[in-house]
Design an enzyme around this catalytic site. Structure first.
Site, PDB file in Angstrom:
ATOM      1  N   PHE A   5       0.261 -79.134  51.891  1.00 17.87           N
ATOM      2  CA  PHE A   5      -0.501 -80.075  53.063  1.00 17.87           C
ATOM      3  C   PHE A   5      -1.342 -80.750  52.709  1.00 17.87           C
ATOM      4  O   PHE A   5      -2.383 -81.722  52.524  1.00 17.87           O
ATOM      5  CB  PHE A   5      -0.125 -80.100  54.621  1.00 17.87           C
ATOM      6  CG  PHE A   5       1.874 -79.911  54.340  1.00 17.87           C
ATOM      7  CD1 PHE A   5       2.283 -80.819  54.901  1.00 17.87           C
ATOM      8  CD2 PHE A   5       1.950 -78.398  55.215  1.00 17.87           C
ATOM      9  CE1 PHE A   5       3.269 -80.595  54.850  1.00 17.87           C
ATOM     10  CE2 PHE A   5       2.684 -78.261  55.723  1.00 17.87           C
ATOM     11  CZ  PHE A   5       3.852 -79.597  55.424  1.00 17.87           C
ATOM     12  N   TYR A  33       1.872 -81.031  45.929  1.00 13.65           N
ATOM     13  CA  TYR A  33       2.034 -82.160  45.118  1.00 13.65           C
ATOM     14  C   TYR A  33       1.643 -82.455  43.858  1.00 13.65           C
ATOM     15  O   TYR A  33       1.159 -82.159  42.851  1.00 13.65           O
ATOM     16  CB  TYR A  33       0.439 -83.433  45.866  1.00 13.65           C
ATOM     17  CG  TYR A  33       0.522 -83.268  47.444  1.00 13.65           C
ATOM     18  CD1 TYR A  33       1.524 -83.427  47.911  1.00 13.65           C
ATOM     19  CD2 TYR A  33      -0.899 -82.811  47.590  1.00 13.65           C
ATOM     20  CE1 TYR A  33       1.877 -83.655  49.582  1.00 13.65           C
ATOM     21  CE2 TYR A  33      -1.095 -82.788  49.738  1.00 13.65           C
ATOM     22  CZ  TYR A  33       0.189 -83.137  49.799  1.00 13.65           C
ATOM     23  OH  TYR A  33       0.145 -83.347  51.581  1.00 13.65           O
TER      24      TYR A  33
END
Length: 296
Positions: free
Chosen positions: A146, A135
């Site tokens: 994730f 991210y």
């Protein structure tokens, strides 16, 4: 020859001979280092054995710099990937990452780049979930694909994954998006690219990470049996050719961040989230191999 001194180099983390002769400094390294690539342990144990080869300082650094890289990663992975760390591309990858973190805000924090490996040793891996890259927002990525360390709301991909787990087991939604609890049970949460610049997804895609993570998958495929590989999305599914489905279970799906079909997911859907039921399939496969299922 005025003096003969064996010196430790903090840069190269190995030993070489320095001779001062006729006012000039000459560098000598063991000949076997020139001929072959050895692990750091082998270099340290054998560096005092002749013959030595006369080289200039630039060549000395070039020859032994790669073999002497000290990668901070869990010991079983360090052993399994020792050859990979000695390859020229990994030296270039390391330089690219060092430069990127020096010049820009990058994620995850540099000490967490290999977090997936540090939390899940090679011999304890039971499931591999392959993501794309971390991210790109501050306080979100921490080295696990994730996994989200930024509180709520969860990213679309992780929210979809949790919906899939609910569809499988009817368990309550987790209150945290941090998936460390999975990693500690043997789930290798592996991104294909292990670093990213802030607000620039896929910005480190050409650094060399893909070659490295391909090597990780190949090593797991070759040295282990009975693993579950979850390949979500087009990029992850391209890794399928690295996996022998006669030895392992391979589960594929669209990427969990993909938009749902118009009108939502149909009942008893197949081919869409959350109807894959990958988590129960993984546990059934592990149980059939006398392995403890994952508490998703």
């Amino acid at each position: 020859m005025a003096r003969n001194d064996i010196k430790n180099s903090s840069l190269l983390k190995t030993k070489f001979l320095i001779y001062a002769f006729n006012g000039r400094t000459h560098f000598f390294i063991p000949l076997y280092v020139k001929k072959q690539r050895y692990s750091q342990a082998q270099v340290n144990s054998e560096v005092g054995i002749p013959p030595y080869l006369l080289v200039n300082w630039s060549t000395c650094k070039l020859i032994i710099q790669t073999a002497s890289m000290d990668v901070k990663i869990e010991s079983s992975w360090k052993e399994q990937l020792a050859d990979e760390f000695e390859k020229p591309y990994f030296k270039q990858l390391s330089d690219n990452v060092d430069r990127a973190y020096k010049d820009n805000q990058c994620f995850p924090p540099i000490n967490l780049v290999f977090n997936a490996f540090n939390l899940c040793p090679f011999h304890k891996v039971k499931v591999v979930i392959i993501g794309q890259d971390p991210y790109p927002g501050k306080g979100q990525a921490h080295g696990l694909s994730f996994s989200f360390d930024g509180g709520k709301p969860f990213p679309r991909s992780l929210n979809t994954i949790f919906k899939g787990i609910y569809d499988d087991f009817k368990t309550p939604f987790p209150t945290s998006g941090n998936l460390t609890r999975w990693a500690e049970q043997g789930v290798l949460l592996l991104n294909a690219i292990l670093s990213v610049q802030e607000h620039k997804p896929a910005s480190h895609g050409k650094f060399g990470w893909k070659q490295f993570t391909d090597a990780v998958i190949e090593r797991l495929n070759d040295e282990r049996e009975g693993l579950v590989f979850m390949l979500w999305g087009v990029k992850a599914r391209k890794k399928a050719h690295l996996i022998d489905e006669r030895k392992h279970c391979v589960l594929t799906a669209v990427h969990p961040a993909a938009r749902p079909p118009k009108g939502g997911y149909p009942k008893a859907c197949k081919g869409f989230w959350p109807g894959y039921k990958h988590f129960s399939q993984a546990n059934e496969y592990l149980s059939s191999r006398d392995k403890t299922p994952i508490n998703w």
